[in-house]
Design a protein around this motif. Structure first.
Motif, short mmCIF file in Angstrom:
data_model
loop_
_atom_site.label_atom_id
_atom_site.label_comp_id
_atom_site.label_asym_id
_atom_site.label_seq_id
_atom_site.Cartn_x
_atom_site.Cartn_y
_atom_site.Cartn_z
N ASP A 70 1.02 -1.24 0.05
CA ASP A 70 0.00 -0.03 0.01
C ASP A 70 0.92 1.14 -0.21
O ASP A 70 1.81 1.37 0.86
N PHE A 71 0.44 2.18 -0.94
CA PHE A 71 1.40 3.33 -0.92
C PHE A 71 0.73 4.47 0.16
O PHE A 71 -0.25 4.59 0.05
N GLY A 72 1.68 4.90 1.02
CA GLY A 72 1.21 5.86 2.02
C GLY A 72 1.20 7.30 1.49
O GLY A 72 1.61 7.53 0.39
N PRO A 73 1.11 8.39 2.43
CA PRO A 73 1.00 9.42 1.88
C PRO A 73 2.22 10.10 1.21
O PRO A 73 1.98 10.87 0.47
N VAL A 74 3.26 9.69 1.67
CA VAL A 74 4.61 10.08 0.73
C VAL A 74 4.65 9.34 -0.44
O VAL A 74 5.00 9.93 -1.49
N GLY A 75 4.59 8.01 -0.47
CA GLY A 75 4.78 7.24 -1.59
C GLY A 75 3.61 7.61 -2.60
O GLY A 75 3.78 7.45 -3.90
N VAL A 76 2.41 7.84 -2.29
CA VAL A 76 1.36 8.15 -3.29
C VAL A 76 1.66 9.47 -4.17
O VAL A 76 1.63 9.36 -5.47
N GLU A 77 2.41 10.43 -3.43
CA GLU A 77 2.92 11.70 -4.18
C GLU A 77 3.99 11.34 -5.10
O GLU A 77 3.96 11.83 -6.34
#
Ligand code: GAP
Length: 457
Positions: free
Chosen positions: A35-42
């Motif tokens: 799952d991509f977190g708040p930093v990874g999704v950006e």
């Protein structure tokens, strides 16, 4: 890439800094889903946007689509996936773990030996000769190779017993082939032109693993260039060049990239190559460029009964276009970018900081707003409100300023803006550069232009 980087270190950084979490973690996880977190999704969104900008927005001859994941099952008969999309599988008789024979060979040889030209027997012989052990339990006790089907099946329909099998697409490009006529007609496109899309693909991989490198659910950024046969080799070479320039422009270093031309080609293919990246697990495929001849459009024409020919309005020649395909995984590219960006830097005072040197254009946050003390937060929030209209900003008022800088370094934020008591007097702030750690004083009104200039891509 920092020589000290291991995949475990990267996984830990990703988990602790909000890039990527294990899928369904509170249930003990679900193997090889992430799952991509708040930093990874950006970061991933910025990578996809950069690709779209270079290959769709800046190319007058390329059109984007977003096709359905579930397609008519005949698509997969036409593409050949229903019959032969499988991998050579071996099971460890001791621990019962399952592996891909070609990956065992390539990973054992750190990418120096390619299994793509080997027959089943040759792969088995290689594994015996090199005594390649089970990566899970360390024993040497293999079953013979069997073929393993890679497409995920699901079913459609509500009445038990009358359900139709449908597949989760294992590649996005079929959505581009089946829309060739729609795009050509509606956009009044002239061959040569390309169709691009970004979307999820699913593969029941035998040996997923190595973090984001090989997963069962991933995103692909694919482009099909439809052209006349006489121009096709030129386009093939052009896309090889464009593909490598693109990943270099995102920060991957020349020394960590190489072309790998395929020796073994599909019967319809005229040429194929990968760009490989030197991951911490060795040289591995990052993306592919394939000259697919007329195979895809001809097959869809045969199976659908709709002609996929193109009538050239200038020459009056009717022909089936050749296809040059360029395909790259967004997750795999993100992994390469994170590997390249990672540095454990020893500072003058002997301390070590971890810093992600992302190209500012793709950094998850462009700027962090940090009030020196909590009682400066009103002014800091004013600055946040102003800048967040234009950029992805982080806001942090907890802990010492040194610790807050370190956290931003670890998520690769190119600029930190500090609000102090002088700010209240003269509307100036300190802006700190992530890489040099140098600080300068700027007017709040000048911040936006300063950051904008640094993130141009
Ligand atoms: N339409 C052509 C095609 O799908 P591919 O070489 O199978 O070709 C293209 O895949 C790219 O997709 C790869 O170079 C890789 O970047 C990415 N990819 C493929 N399988 C993947 C997986 N299981 N996990 C993550 N990325 C994958």
């Amino acid at each position: 890439m920092d020589k000290k980087l291991t995949m475990d270190k990267l996984v830990n950084l990703c988990k602790n800094r909000g890039f990527v979490f294990q899928g369904s973690e509170i249930y003990g996880g679900f193997a090889n889903t992430w799952d991509f977190g708040p930093v990874g999704v950006e970061l991933k969104n910025n990578i996809k946007r950069a690709w779209w900008k270079k290959f769709v927005q800046e190319d007058v001859n390329t059109y984007g689509v977003d096709a359905a994941i579930l397609m008519n099952p005949k698509v997969w008969e036409a593409s050949g996936h229903a019959q032969s999309f499988s991998d050579p599988q071996m099971d460890c008789k001791s621990c019962k773990y399952r592996f891909r024979a070609d990956n065992l060979i390539e990973e054992h040889s750190k990418g120096e030996t390619s299994a793509e030209k080997m027959t089943t027997k040759e792969m088995e012989d290689y594994i015996v000769e090199h005594k390649i052990k089970c990566p899970h339990c360390g024993n040497f006790s293999w079953t013979p190779i069997r073929q393993f089907r890679l497409m995920f099946e699901t079913s459609r329909g509500t009445v038990e017993g009358e359900k139709d099998v449908v597949y989760l697409r294992p590649e996005t490009c079929q959505g581009e082939y089946v829309n060739f006529l729609n795009v050509q007609r509606t956009m009044r496109a002239k061959v040569p032109f390309a169709i691009a899309q970004i979307g999820k693909s699913f593969r029941n991989e035998i040996t997923p693993g190595n973090f984001l490198f090989r997963t069962v659910e991933f995103e692909q950024m694919e482009l099909q260039m439809f052209c006349h046969e006489k121009d096709s080799m030129d386009f093939y070479n052009t896309y090889k060049e464009r593909a490598i320039k693109f990943v270099e422009s995102l920060g991957l270093k020349e020394d960590n990239l190489r072309f790998h031309d395929h020796d073994k080609l599909a019967h319809y293919a005229k040429a194929a190559c990968d760009i490989q990246y030197n991951f911490p697990i060795g040289w591995q495929e990052l993306n592919g460029i394939h000259h697919r001849g007329t195979w895809d459009l001809s097959r869809h024409s045969d199976f659908s009964g709709k002609t996929m020919d193109y009538l050239d309005p200038f020459t009056n020649e009717r022909f089936t276009p050749n296809v040059i395909e360029y395909s790259i995984g967004a997750d795999r590219l993100m992994l390469a970018i994170m590997c390249e960006a990672y540095e454990e830097e020893v500072l003058d005072n002997g301390e070590t900081r971890v810093v992600m040197h992302f190209l500012p254009a793709i950094a998850p946050y462009k700027v962090a707003i940090l009030p020196l003390q909590k009682n400066l937060s009103d002014k800091a929030k004013e600055v946040y409100a102003k800048l967040s209209k234009k950029f992805m900003c982080d806001y942090d008022e907890a802990g010492s300023i040194g610790k807050r800088y370190r956290r931003q370094d670890e998520i690769g934020t190119p600029f930190c803006v500090t609000i102090d008591f002088d700010t209240l007097e003269d509307d100036t702030v300190t802006i700190r550069d992530r890489d040099s750690m140098k600080q300068i004083r700027l007017k709040i009104d000048d911040l936006s232009d300063y950051i904008q200039k640094a993130i141009e891509f």
